[in-house]
Every structure is written in structure tokens, then in C-alpha cells.
Design an enzyme around this catalytic site. Structure first.
Site, PDB file in Angstrom:
ATOM      1  N   GLY A  89      17.899  21.182 -72.159  1.00 60.01           N
ATOM      2  CA  GLY A  89      18.627  20.300 -73.065  1.00 60.01           C
ATOM      3  C   GLY A  89      17.694  19.889 -74.173  1.00 60.01           C
ATOM      4  O   GLY A  89      16.547  20.340 -74.228  1.00 60.01           O
ATOM      5  N   GLY A  91      15.114  18.180 -75.328  1.00 58.79           N
ATOM      6  CA  GLY A  91      14.056  17.396 -74.703  1.00 58.79           C
ATOM      7  C   GLY A  91      13.296  16.549 -75.700  1.00 58.79           C
ATOM      8  O   GLY A  91      12.625  15.588 -75.341  1.00 58.79           O
ATOM      9  N   ARG A 175      16.282  18.266 -88.946  1.00 60.39           N
ATOM     10  CA  ARG A 175      16.845  19.616 -89.012  1.00 60.39           C
ATOM     11  C   ARG A 175      18.343  19.551 -89.263  1.00 60.39           C
ATOM     12  O   ARG A 175      19.042  18.700 -88.729  1.00 60.39           O
ATOM     13  CB  ARG A 175      16.560  20.322 -87.691  1.00 60.39           C
ATOM     14  N   ARG A 182      24.260  26.625 -78.525  1.00 65.58           N
ATOM     15  CA  ARG A 182      23.479  27.821 -78.204  1.00 65.58           C
ATOM     16  C   ARG A 182      24.242  28.705 -77.232  1.00 65.58           C
ATOM     17  O   ARG A 182      25.157  28.226 -76.556  1.00 65.58           O
ATOM     18  CB  ARG A 182      22.160  27.376 -77.538  1.00 65.58           C
ATOM     19  N   ASP A 257      18.494  29.966 -75.257  1.00 65.49           N
ATOM     20  CA  ASP A 257      18.676  28.614 -75.809  1.00 65.49           C
ATOM     21  C   ASP A 257      18.224  28.550 -77.257  1.00 65.49           C
ATOM     22  O   ASP A 257      18.432  27.531 -77.922  1.00 65.49           O
ATOM     23  CB  ASP A 257      17.918  27.556 -74.985  1.00 65.49           C
ATOM     24  N   ASN A 258      17.623  29.614 -77.740  1.00 67.85           N
ATOM     25  CA  ASN A 258      17.185  29.616 -79.137  1.00 67.85           C
ATOM     26  C   ASN A 258      18.072  30.500 -80.001  1.00 67.85           C
ATOM     27  O   ASN A 258      17.680  30.872 -81.108  1.00 67.85           O
ATOM     28  CB  ASN A 258      15.722  30.056 -79.227  1.00 67.85           C
TER      29      ASN A 258
END
Ligand code: AMP
Ligand code: MG
Length: 500
Positions: A89, A91, A175, A182, A257-258
């Protein structure tokens, strides 16, 4: 002066259901100071100009959370270097909310390095200054190169130190993304057999990112909306990775996740642009087996989207074998789209608006020659622009920046012949290659120099200069030649680090 609470922050993702995120306020820092604010992006996001400076810095540092903001941290899972991790998640990232941009699209605004969350595990929830500057530089360089990417709205120093291998100054990055959903977000719910949440998420993603495309695909009565969604994401990933490859970009940590389902590049950790062209190049110090090597990126992209397919399967059809058929069909388009788009981009880099087998062969030959010669990827292509330039052209690379070696002469002759055979005039080809072959890329040694100067001396001059030059990557000028040059052997960066 305008105040932050005049901005409309929405939180549609939070409203999707409490299983998707946790309420999380940023943790305050000691003495925040603004490094850079991206005014042009702020304008595109409809953020009011002339925000009160003190308030702005405090919000960007997480020291102040205006009443209109309900921050959250989102949950996800992932395959990291091929190994399944069921519980991840945000983090160290906190989603402030969403704004609607001038293009009517919805954008997430997220603080990265804003403190611990329920998903921090052993981490401190913070970011060191170096990775923040790197991400700022990369986001904005990629955007200027025309590659789908998350964006940098701001960077601030926190005034606190963070403990990594040594103590380092801390910073917070703001960002912007079309969304931070994701492949791993889908995997989180799929792995728990929570099909209802997978469905809610899929419907949300269709609505937010792929409404028109899904509708168009559904003109075919055999296509359900979830297969259509998969097809859209497959296409977005294939096109994105084709763009990375065409520009010599190595992401370095293509864990699921990226990979954002919206198709933007995210997480500029151990990423790098290649200097010398080495097809199986790896920079990341943690990528010991070269899983995310330059030449592996297309296959890894295909592997990643297959996990999205896996998550969407139960929604595609009640009949398992029919669902599988549909998924296979959608996934099969990945390589086709990648190949087609990649060869198109490579053709354009050589001045051909249209791809043909002869043009593809020519680009393959050039790459082989570059690999053999150990040539600089970016500058070899850029030097081609000069081969087509008229005598009057003043923006050509000077010999001290780069010169094609004699080994390229036979290839150059073949290239000129093929341009002629296709009736492409030098001026027309020149016009195209100038727009497709950057002179300036975020060179690793310059990024390191910017980070070192900022970390050791609180001096951001190189950082600012780099961001400014990279905003116009195709416009070569001799006064910035130092930023275009390939590194000397002493300057060359051999490894990049996650830096988390
Ligand atoms: P990344 O490699 O940056 O994509 O991070 C992988 C996972 O580790 C994500 O779930 C991050 O949120 C988490 N993470 C990375 N750095 C930190 C940190 N300093 N504190 C807490 N979590 C972190
Ligand atoms: Mg990540």
C-alpha cells in the site's frame, strides 16, 4: 492572495469503499522550504495562481491540511521481482485528493514522503532529498519527451533528517497522476477472492480512464466491458513500453505495483536512461538477475498485464473457459501492439513517417552497429538529424559533443538510398527526426551531480538548470552542450539505487 481552501478537492477514490484506502493525515515536518513548484502544471490543473506562499509550502509539506482535503493512503499488493507480496500500500504516500484539470480529466494529487501510514511496514514513511529530486527531474523530462508519465507539481525540503545508510536531508514530493491505481490494486482484491471489490474497481477505472474506448470496443456484441477494459490497459502498456524502448529508458523496477492502469510511467526509483547502447543493460543495484534489463521490458510488460487479466477473469464470463478465451485474445494483442508501435517509433527516428519492412531492417541494422561500436544511444540518433540538416542549420551538435564514427558510413549511405527510394526529401525527414530524437535526456551523471550538490551544500542550482534544459529536449543549443554530452568513463554512473 488566494487560499488553498478555495480549491475543489474531490475524493471519488475514497468514496469507492473503505476497503480501498485508509484515512491518513500527513505527519508534520520541522522546517519546510520550497525547492520548486511547477506553475505551468498547476495552471493545467486549474489550481489558482498566486497561492499564498506560506500556506502552499505548509500544505505541500503536510504541515497543514485544509478543511476541504480528506487525505487517504491506498492499499495494493504486487508481484515484486516475480515474488507475490499480498499486502502493500502507500507506505509513504498520501493522496490529498483529486482535481479536475483544464482538459476535464481527473488528476490525483499525492504527497510522497509525508509520513507513516497503515502500509508502512518497517518504513519511516519518509523520502530522502535525492530520490525526490530524481523523481522531479525524470517526471518532467519524460513529459517533455511526450511519454505518458506521472508529473511533478512540487518538491519541498522538510528540515528533518532521514536515516538511510547515512543521515540524509528529508524532502517531500508532490506527484500528480491520472490515477494511482496499479495492476497490484486489482491483485489485492483478486487474491482475496473479493470479486465485488474487483468489479467496483474495474467499473471505476472504466469510468475514470477508458469510458469512450470501452464503449467503442463494445460495439462488438461479443465484447463485455471487462474484456474491453483489459484490452485498453494492454494497449496502454504496450504503447508505453514501446516509447520507453525507443528513447533508451530503463524503468528498473517494473513490479506490478509500479504499473499504473492509466498507462502513465510511475516510480522513478532506480531508473536510468542508457548512455551507451547495451541491449541487456541493467542499472538497478537490486536487480541482480537482470529481470528488468532494457531488453526484457517488453516481455515483463506482457507478464504484468496477464495479472490484470487474471484478476478480471471472473467478471469477463461466468463460463470459465469462455473467460479464459477472451483473456487470451486480449493478451495476444500486447505483442502485436508493442511491435507495431515500437517499429513505427523507430521508423520516425530515422525520418520515415511510415514503417515498412525495409525501414525496420534498417533500424535493426543501426542498433546492431551501435551495440558493436558501443555508441551513445541518444546522440547517435541525434547525429542523424545533422546528416539531414541544411548548411544554414545552426543547431547541429559540435564535434566535441558527438561525431558519428566512420563505421557508420555504409549504413548512412543505405539510409540515404532508402529515403530517396521512398521519395522523402531531406528537409521533410529532417523535420521529423528533429522532433523524434532528443538532444537532451536526463543523463545519470547530471542527476547525480544535481543530487550531490543539493544534499551536500543545499545548493539547487544544477537541479534547476537540469529541469530547465530538459523542458526542451529537442531544441539543441550549444550553450547547453554540457548537458547533451555522454559521460566520460569517470563520470559514468554504473548503478542506480532505489533510495527509499
Ligand atoms: P517502491 O519500491 O518505491 O515502489 O516501494 C515498494 C513499497 O514499499 C511500497 O508499498 C511503498 O509504499 C513502500 N515503501 C517504500 N519506501 C518506504 C518508506 N520509506 N516508508 C514506508 N514505506 C515505504
Ligand atoms: Mg512503488
Amino acid at each position: 492572495m488566494t487560499a488553498f481552501n478555495a480549491i475543489t478537492f474531490e475524493n471519488s477514490y475514497r468514496q469507492l469503499g473503505e476497503q480501498f484506502s485508509s484515512e491518513q493525515r500527513p505527519a508534520p515536518v520541522s522546517a519546510p522550504e520550497l525547492i520548486r513548484f511547477n506553475g505551468a502544471l498547476a495552471e493545467q490543473l486549474n489550481l489558482p495562481m498566486g497561492l499564498n506562499h506560506l500556506e502552499l509550502v505548509n500544505v505541500l509539506a503536510g504541515n497543514m491540511v485544509p478543511d476541504n482535503i480528506s487525505p487517504i493512503a491506498t492499499v495494493y499488493a504486487a508481484h515484486q521481482f516475480g515474488s507475490w507480496n499480498p499486502q502493500l500500500g502507500d507506505g509513504r504516500a498520501i493522496l490529498l485528493g483529486e482535481v479536475i484539470g483544464k482538459d476535464n480529466k481527473r488528476y490525483d494529487i499525492q504527497l510522497k514522503g509525508a509520513g507513516q501510514t497503515p502500509y508502512s511496514r518497517m518504513g519511516d514513511g519518509r523520502s530522502a532529498l535525492g530520490p525526490v529530486l530524481r523523481e522531479y527531474i525524470l517526471c518532467e523530462a519524460m513529459a517533455a519527451l511526450g511519454i505518458p508519465t506521472t508529473r511533478a507539481l512540487a518538491a519541498v525540503t522538510s528540515g528533518d533528517q532521514v536515516a538511510r545508510e547515512t543521515m540524509l536531508p528529508g524532502a517531500i514530493f508532490t506527484r500528480v497522476a491520472q490515477s494511482h491505481i496499479r495492476i497490484g490494486t486489482f491483485q489485492f482484491f483478486s487474491a482475496r477472492d473479493d470479486i465485488e471489490s474487483v468489479k467496483a474497481l474495474a467499473d471505476y477505472v472504466i469510468d475514470r480512464h477508458y469510458q469512450d474506448a470501452v464503449k467503442a470496443l463494445q460495439m462488438n456484441p461479443d465484447t463485455d466491458s471487462y474484456t474491453a477494459l483489459l484490452t485498453c490497459v494492454v494497449e496502454a502498456q504496450a504503447r508505453l513500453i514501446a516509447q520507453w524502448m525507443s528513447i533508451g529508458f530503463i524503468h528498473g523496477v517494473m513490479n506490478t505495483d509500479n504499473m499504473l492502469v492509466c498507462g502513465e510511467t510511475v516510480d522513478y526509483g532506480p531508473c536510468a536512461f542508457m548512455d551507451q547502447y547495451i541491449p541487456n543493460k541493467v542499472f538497478s543495484s537490486i536487480d541482480q538477475h537482470g529481470r528488468y534489463a532494457y531488453s526484457n521490458q517488453p516481455d515483463i510488460g506482457g507478464w504484468n498485464v496477464s495479472w490484470l487479466a487474471q484478476a478480471l477473469l471472473p467478471l469477463m464470463d461466468e463460463d470459465e473457459s469462455k473467460a479464459l478465451e477472451k483473456a487470451k485474445h486480449a493478451l495476444a494483442t500486447y505483442s502485436e501492439i508493442f511491435e507495431q508501435h515500437y517499429h513505427q517509433l523507430m521508423a520516425e527516428k530515422l525520418g520515415f513517417a511510415e514503417v515498412s519492412p525495409e525501414v525496420t531492417e534498417l533500424s535493426v541494422e543501426l542498433l546492431a552497429l551501435m551495440a558493436e561500436q558501443g555508441s551513445d544511444y541518444t546522440l547517435t540518433f541525434r547525429a542523424l538529424t545533422d546528416e539531414l540538416a541544411s548548411e544554414a542549420e545552426t543547431h547541429v551538435l559540435s564535434d566535441d559533443v558527438y561525431r558519428l564514427s566512420d563505421a557508420f558510413q555504409p549504413w548512412l549511405a543505405d539510409w540515404q538510398v532508402l529515403l530517396k527510394e521512398n521519395n522523402i526529401k531531406a528537409a521533410t525527414a529532417h523535420n521529423l527526426v528533429l522532433r523524434k530524437n532528443p538532444a537532451f535526456i536526463p543523463r545519470n551523471h547530471w542527476i547525480e551531480a544535481a543530487i550531490k550538490q543539493a544534499t551536500d551544500h543545499q545548493d539547487f542550482a544544477v537541479f534547476h538548470q537540469l529541469v530547465d534544459v530538459l523542458a526542451k529536449p529537442f531544441e539543441y543549443s550549444q550553450k547547453n552542450s554540457a548537458f547533451a554530452m555522454a559521460p566520460t568513463p569517470e563520470q559514468e554512473v554504473l548503478h542506480t539505487f532505489c533510495g527509499t
